[in-house]
Design a protein around this motif. Structure first.
Motif, mmCIF file in Angstrom:
data_model
loop_
_atom_site.group_PDB
_atom_site.id
_atom_site.type_symbol
_atom_site.label_atom_id
_atom_site.label_comp_id
_atom_site.label_asym_id
_atom_site.label_seq_id
_atom_site.Cartn_x
_atom_site.Cartn_y
_atom_site.Cartn_z
ATOM 1 N N THR A 57 0.714 -1.291 -0.226
ATOM 2 C CA THR A 57 -0.107 0.206 -0.231
ATOM 3 C C THR A 57 0.690 1.112 -0.003
ATOM 4 O OG1 THR A 57 -0.219 -0.194 2.352
ATOM 5 C CG2 THR A 57 -1.922 -0.917 1.044
ATOM 6 N N VAL A 80 -6.663 -3.241 2.850
ATOM 7 C CA VAL A 80 -7.983 -2.747 2.896
ATOM 8 C C VAL A 80 -8.253 -1.421 2.487
ATOM 9 C CG1 VAL A 80 -8.220 -2.352 5.449
ATOM 10 C CG2 VAL A 80 -10.186 -2.799 4.113
ATOM 11 N N GLY A 81 -7.189 -0.526 3.087
ATOM 12 C CA GLY A 81 -7.015 1.020 3.126
ATOM 13 C C GLY A 81 -6.535 1.339 1.606
ATOM 14 N N ARG A 237 -4.542 5.638 9.815
ATOM 15 C CA ARG A 237 -3.648 6.116 9.214
ATOM 16 C C ARG A 237 -2.977 7.457 9.900
ATOM 17 N NH1 ARG A 237 -3.669 1.942 6.822
ATOM 18 N NH2 ARG A 237 -4.210 1.496 4.557
ATOM 19 N N HIS A 284 3.447 -0.392 11.923
ATOM 20 C CA HIS A 284 2.447 -0.354 11.132
ATOM 21 C C HIS A 284 2.216 -2.135 10.694
ATOM 22 C CE1 HIS A 284 -0.127 1.091 7.505
ATOM 23 N NE2 HIS A 284 -0.629 -0.184 7.997
ATOM 24 N N SER A 287 -1.842 -5.867 10.333
ATOM 25 C CA SER A 287 -2.410 -7.165 9.712
ATOM 26 C C SER A 287 -1.017 -8.176 9.464
ATOM 27 C CB SER A 287 -2.902 -6.864 8.145
ATOM 28 O OG SER A 287 -1.809 -6.456 7.331
HETATM 29 C C1 8YV Z 1 -1.382 -3.232 5.236
HETATM 30 C C2 8YV Z 1 -3.080 -1.867 6.230
HETATM 31 O O1 8YV Z 1 -0.657 -4.548 5.403
HETATM 32 O O2 8YV Z 1 -4.943 -3.185 4.837
HETATM 33 C C3 8YV Z 1 -4.488 -1.849 5.305
HETATM 34 O O3 8YV Z 1 -5.065 -1.045 4.851
HETATM 35 O O4 8YV Z 1 -2.962 -0.717 6.670
HETATM 36 C C4 8YV Z 1 -2.600 -3.198 6.536
HETATM 37 O O5 8YV Z 1 -3.146 -4.133 6.638
HETATM 38 C C5 8YV Z 1 -0.496 -2.039 5.172
HETATM 39 O O6 8YV Z 1 -0.923 -1.111 4.776
HETATM 40 C C6 8YV Z 1 0.708 -2.499 4.336
HETATM 41 O O7 8YV Z 1 1.471 -1.193 3.574
#
Ligand code: 8YV
Ligand code: NAP
Length: 326
Positions: A57, A80-81, A237, A284, A287
């Motif tokens: 991401t 997901v973001g 975030r 961060h 997940s």
């Molecule tokens: C990502 C997260 O692993 O899913 C999302 O939005 O923030 C995390 O699960 C993370 O963004 C990796 O860059």
């Protein structure tokens, strides 16, 4: 797809094994990470690439980038973001964006509870105390905060927010929430105004999307309303919290403490936060277990395979409904 030419797909970011293995026999993969001159590489593919897989991401996909691929139909993004993608622009230009919701809900909720407990009970600081040999001189001081008399105000009560709230209920912790809309099937008290909720609770758990609509939602006024016993947990975030206002509020004890999994300019974390003993900072990792990251990677693959087979996307984001306007 037997007998047909394989579609060209651009992979942005890391060559993750689940994504590469899942796609390579179905599509022709092009790796942006291999390109010495990225613009020249994109120009050479402009007439062919109709889908993009985003493996992490942190890789940004703004309008300027997507314009370089005029045949683009689908962006399958990890996480997901999706605040790293201009999904509104994509939707207006017939491009479907998919993300990886749900498969990470429980993992992220576990991390949120871990971060909350670490912050309230000072577990990382106590561990540093033991490793430094200080137990030999006496006990670690009693924690001033406890979860026992707290009320958690959820900022966001979506897929992950609800998984966090369920855990808090099991811990016997009262939950209330703020979002733009009331959630019909929950019994938690709803606050249409964040500032009112911040005034009534002593703990905020932030789990909303990033991007412009939530930028600096947690500002100096909200922190002041939370008050000197207040604990802020940010799982969302970094952009959702006014980081300078938070640092000031922690320095002058406007709030008691904070637990942060996300930062405004990752992986750079302000030195003021790093130097503070009374905050808990995670890199961060909401997940970040092998099993959950593999499930997220697989969903990136499955969305591309659905597109390649002419089937509807599994998890399109709301800004890019299917079928797309072309
Ligand atoms: C990502 C997260 O692993 O899913 C999302 O939005 O923030 C995390 O699960 C993370 O963004 C990796 O860059
Ligand atoms: P979701 O199901 O879409 O839920 C989002 C929640 O936020 C909803 O309750 C939504 O309600 C609320 N919301 C959205 N915009 C808002 C605004 N402007 N003001 C107030 N509330 C707002 O999303 P999710 O799957 O739970 O994921 C949420 C976010 O968590 C992701 O977008 C990502 O940024 C973050 N995340 C972080 C990690 C990590 O590793 N730290 C991991 C996964 C996800 P309304 O629409 O009614 O406002």
């Amino acid at each position: 797809m037997a007998g047909e030419e394989k579609p060209d797909v651009l992979l942005i970011g890391q060559k993750k094994p689940v994504i590469v293995k899942g796609l390579e026999s179905h599509v022709t993969l092009h790796y942006l990470s291999d390109a010495k001159d990225k613009d020249a590489f994109l120009r050479s593919l402009a007439d062919r690439v109709r889908a993009v897989a985003v493996a992490y991401t942190a890789d940004r996909l703004d309008a300027e980038f997507m314009k370089k691929l005029p045949k683009l139909e689908q962006v399958s993004s990890f996480g997901v973001g999706y605040d790293h993608i201009d999904a509104k622009w994509a939707g207006e230009h017939g491009i479907v964006v998919t993300n990886t919701p749900d498969v990470l809900n429980e993992e992220v909720a576990d991390t949120a509870l871990g971060l909350l407990l670490c912050t309230v009970r000072e577990f990382p600081r106590a561990e540093r105390f033991l490793r430094a040999g200080k137990w030999l001189q006496g006990h670690y001081p009693l924690a001033k905060a406890t979860l026992r008399n707290r009320t958690v105000g959820m900022v966001g009560l979506g897929r992950i927010g609800r998984a966090i709230a369920r855990r808090l209920e099991a811990f016997g912790v009262p939950v209330v929430y703020h979002a733009r809309n009331r959630v019909p099937d929950v019994k938690y008290k709803y606050y249409p105004k964040l500032i009112d909720m911040a005034r009534d609770v002593d703990t905020l758990m932030v789990i909303v999307p990033g991007g412009e609509s939530t930028r600096n939602l947690i500002n100096a006024d909200v922190l002041k309303a939370l008050g000197p016993n207040g604990i802020l947990i940010n799982m969302a975030r970094g952009s959702v919290v006014d980081e300078r206002a938070l640092i000031a509020a922690l320095q002058d004890r406007t709030i008691y403490s904070a637990g942060l999994d996300v930062f405004a300019n990752e992986p750079h974390v302000p030195k003021e936060l790093i130097e503070m003993e009374h905050v808990v900072l995670f890199p961060h990792l909401g997940s970040s277990t092998e099993v959950t990251r593999a499930a997220m990677d697989q969903l990136v693959v499955d969305n591309i395979l659905a597109w390649a087979a002419g089937r509807p996307p599994l998890t399109p984001v709301p800004e890019t409904p299917y079928p797309p306007k072309r």
